[in-house]
Design a protein around this motif. Sequence first.
Motif, mmCIF file in Angstrom:
data_model
loop_
_atom_site.group_PDB
_atom_site.id
_atom_site.type_symbol
_atom_site.label_atom_id
_atom_site.label_comp_id
_atom_site.label_asym_id
_atom_site.label_seq_id
_atom_site.Cartn_x
_atom_site.Cartn_y
_atom_site.Cartn_z
ATOM 1 N N MET A 96 0.822 -1.213 0.000
ATOM 2 C CA MET A 96 0.000 0.000 0.000
ATOM 3 C C MET A 96 0.858 1.266 0.000
ATOM 4 O O MET A 96 0.449 2.298 -0.531
ATOM 5 N N LEU A 97 2.051 1.203 0.599
ATOM 6 C CA LEU A 97 2.882 2.393 0.739
ATOM 7 C C LEU A 97 3.797 2.659 -0.454
ATOM 8 O O LEU A 97 4.263 3.783 -0.626
ATOM 9 N N VAL A 98 4.061 1.662 -1.287
ATOM 10 C CA VAL A 98 4.977 1.848 -2.412
ATOM 11 C C VAL A 98 4.516 2.952 -3.364
ATOM 12 O O VAL A 98 5.324 3.809 -3.738
ATOM 13 N N PRO A 99 3.246 3.003 -3.771
ATOM 14 C CA PRO A 99 2.838 4.119 -4.648
ATOM 15 C C PRO A 99 2.981 5.483 -3.968
ATOM 16 O O PRO A 99 3.293 6.479 -4.629
ATOM 17 N N GLN A 100 2.766 5.532 -2.669
ATOM 18 C CA GLN A 100 2.908 6.801 -1.948
ATOM 19 C C GLN A 100 4.365 7.253 -1.928
ATOM 20 O O GLN A 100 4.647 8.456 -2.010
ATOM 21 N N LEU A 101 5.291 6.315 -1.827
ATOM 22 C CA LEU A 101 6.711 6.665 -1.857
ATOM 23 C C LEU A 101 7.117 7.189 -3.227
ATOM 24 O O LEU A 101 7.945 8.089 -3.336
ATOM 25 N N ASP A 102 6.532 6.626 -4.283
ATOM 26 C CA ASP A 102 6.802 7.120 -5.626
ATOM 27 C C ASP A 102 6.306 8.554 -5.778
ATOM 28 O O ASP A 102 6.994 9.403 -6.345
#
Length: 64
Positions: A46-52
């Motif tokens: 869930m957090l990977v797109p937010q890090l991008d």
Amino acid sequence: MEIELVFKIAAIGIIVAVLNQILSKSGRDEYAMLTVLTGIVVIAVMLVPQLDTLYDIMQTIFDM
């Protein structure tokens, strides 16, 4: 960051904690560990797109 994402992560954490306690008390420690690892993986996905998105914002701010 959206507040909905924070609530989703908190809900997953609560569910995983409850399942971990139930499985540990019933003597199924292997499944309890797998439940915790699955929760960590789900939250990481869930957090990977937010890090991008954060990386893109930082590039824009600092003109890199």
